[in-house]
Scaffold this active site. Structure first.
Site, PDB file in Angstrom:
ATOM      1  CE  LYS A 205      -0.579  -0.636   4.963  1.00 25.32           C
ATOM      2  NZ  LYS A 205      -1.370  -1.023   6.137  1.00 25.32           N
ATOM      3  N   GLY A 463      -6.846  -1.772  17.610  1.00 26.44           N
ATOM      4  CA  GLY A 463      -7.275  -3.018  18.087  1.00 26.44           C
ATOM      5  C   GLY A 463      -6.198  -4.182  18.185  1.00 26.44           C
ATOM      6  N   GLY A 469      -5.455   2.520  14.143  1.00 24.44           N
ATOM      7  CA  GLY A 469      -6.140   3.551  14.674  1.00 24.44           C
ATOM      8  C   GLY A 469      -4.863   4.549  14.948  1.00 24.44           C
TER       9      GLY A 469
END
Length: 580
Positions: A205, A463, A469
């Protein structure tokens, strides 16, 4: 004859049993060489006709991602499967690309309808300004894609080894204090790379941010390419600073600045050049867990000067030397509240969307407010929020009341506006803990515990250690774990403290404190009360933490001296696309 996968060396007469097994990286590289998924939509249409059982493993595990499709977990997370990855269910996550976060009311209504009909009423705003749906069936994908295309939306390239949604300031063209409107460059760069056969096969990515605002609300520091507007004090010309190789995950790396002043007419060439360096780097194709651009700096000895030399060789022309820039101070970078636009008599209203989650009625209601009070345009932010723009100043109070009736708060607490949560084990196969419901409960509990608290504090909930996050850049970053209590595994969180971006950029420090999820609010309360009691005048929370040892911070969190808890390693491979 079909060529063996990358890295194989097979001699004539070698028994099949002795042929080396493909590594994960070799398999993915082989699959990408064999097929450009962007050129194979007919296969998705076939799967939709024939059903989930017709989908081969290479599509479930690899090719779907190029279309923004990711297999959904069963709600248990990594602990429910083998090899660090949880079990999948016959449903999908679908991510919709929102370049620069610019969205119309009509588009938001379409997303609401798709959420209601095909996603069990669950839509999430992401940290890359996208909209993410869950519970999507393979049979429904052609209908969804058709509806998106009819309204100028696409899921193309929001997952996979490609350029993800290019982020920018959600107030581009509107911010009264912006240096320049960079959104045309965001859209031009998106058109250049998204869907292009030149850039369908990157090592992993790849994230790009182009912003003209002064507070860097699209977080260039954690992007593979970060372009931030800067004005040359001597000539008055506006150009861009260039940072490369940023990223978080299990090895956070804040992007170094190159010695370059990129003129506006050079931006697309620079994005293309950096993308080509990444694409053509064979060293980054050997290990999926070390395939991001940042690993040229972390593992392969590259320096900013070496990268600049390689880039200029690609460009065929030199870039001007960098000019002084002003880095932003501590800020939420969220544009929350009602503020003036650069257009006389107009304001915008930034709504904090707690944990980024919306239901269809809320989406339709916000679309209606954008049309009733503005020009029918909204913006998504990297803090998982929404902004209604182009509102006459004379109607600002009326809009404020309408927003309150819709169940949102413009005068949000620091906890409500400063908390971000990843997808979590509800849908992610890599997560260890549930995050969305937890984040809502945490915010509401902290608001009750610390009424009137107004200091800048950003809390990021992730998580697992993979940092979807973004806990590494938070004032208080909490990382999901599992611990045993009374013989059973329960959600827990490990604390990292003191992360920052901008002028005082730093990666958050793991301080050795871990507690069950149920004990997180009281730990945060103790730390913040210690900050309020012991800080120097005007001392920020970041500076307060920087001046304390890990032992002191653990004591604040626990209320008493405690031994350091070990930070567990990642539960499995870095996910391909769950973040944003």
């Amino acid at each position: 004859m079909r060529r063996p996968p990358l890295g194989f060396r097979v001699s004539r007469g070698t028994p099949v049993s002795e042929v080396a097994k493909e590594t994960k990286a070799q398999r993915v590289e082989r699959l990408k060489r064999e097929l450009n998924p962007w050129a194979a939509y007919s296969e998705i249409a076939r799967f939709a006709r024939e059903g989930f059982e017709a989908i081969p493993p290479e599509w479930l595990g690899t090719y779907f991602r190029w279309w923004g499709i990711y297999t959904q977990g069963d709600g248990v997370g990594a602990v429910g499967g083998k090899g660090g990855e949880g079990k999948a269910v016959p449903y999908f996550m679908l991510r919709i690309r929102i370049p620069n976060g610019i969205l119309t009311a009509a588009q938001l209504r379409v997303l609401a309808d798709l959420t209601e009909r095909h996603a069990r009423g669950v839509a999430d705003l992401t940290v890359r300004q996208n909209v993410q749906l869950h519970w999507v069936r393979i049979e429904d994908l052609p209908t969804i894609f058709s509806a998106l295309g009819d309204h100028g939306l696409s899921s193309l390239g929001t997952c996979g080894d490609v350029t993800r949604n290019i982020t920018g300031c959600p107030l581009a063209g509107l911010d009264a204090d912006e240096i320049v409107d960079a959104s045309p460059l965001v859209h031009a760069a998106t058109a250049m790379v998204n869907g292009s056969p030149e850039f369908y096969n990157l090592p992993r990515k790849y994230k790009v941010s182009i912003t003209g605002c002064r507070v860097w609300c699209s977080y260039p520091e954690i992007n593979d390419v970060g372009l931030t507007a800067v004005r040359d004090a001597y000539t008055g010309h506006v150009g861009y600073s260039l940072r490369v190789g940023g990223g978080l995950s299990t090895q956070p790396h804040l992007a170094p600045r190159l010695n370059a002043f990129v003129r506006p007419d050079q931006v697309l060439a620079v994005v293309k050049g950096v993308s080509e360096i990444f694409r053509d780097s064979d060293a980054l194709r050997q290990n999926r867990e070390k395939a991001r651009l940042k690993f040229l700096f972390l593992d392969h000895g590259w320096t900013p000067d070496r990268f600049l030399d390689a880039l200029q060789a690609r460009l065929g022309f030199p870039l001007d030397p960098a000019v002084p820039e002003s880095l932003p101070e501590e800020s939420y970078r969220d544009h929350v509240g009602i503020h003036p636009q650069k257009q006389a008599g107009l304001v915008y209203a930034g709504l904090p969307i707690l944990r980024g989650r919306l239901v269809p009625d809320e989406m339709r209601g916000l679309a209606g407010l954008a049309e009733r009070f503005g020009t029918g345009e909204l913006r998504t932010t990297t803090m998982q929020n929404l902004v209604i723009v182009n509102v006459p100043q004379t109607r600002a109070r009326e809009l404020d009341r309408a927003i309150d009736r819709a169940g949102f708060r413009l005068d949000a607490s620091p906890f409500r506006r400063g908390t971000v949560a990843c997808t979590g084990s509800e849908f992610c196969k890599l997560a260890l803990t549930e995050t969305k419901g937890f984040a809502r409960w945490l915010v509401e509990d902290l608001e009750a515990r610390l009424p009137g608290f107004q200091e800048h504090v950003r809390i990021n909930v992730t998580g697992c250690p993979n940092s979807c996050g973004q806990h590494w850049i938070a004032d208080i970053g909490i990382e999901g774990k599992k611990i045993k209590m009374d013989g059973r595994l329960v959600d827990a969180y490990y604390f990292c403290v003191g992360g920052a971006v901008g002028r005082h950029q730093a990666v958050a420090r793991p301080v050795g404190y871990r507690v069950p999820a149920s004990a997180v609010p009281e730990a945060v309360e103790r730390l913040l009360r210690a900050y309020l009691a012991e800080r120097r005048p005007d001392q920020s929370f970041r500076a307060f933490c920087a001046a304390r040892t890990d032992e002191e911070l653990r004591t604040f969190l626990a209320g008493e001296p405690v031994a350091a808890a070990t930070r567990d390693a990642s539960p499995g491979p870095v996910p391909h696309g769950l973040e944003g």
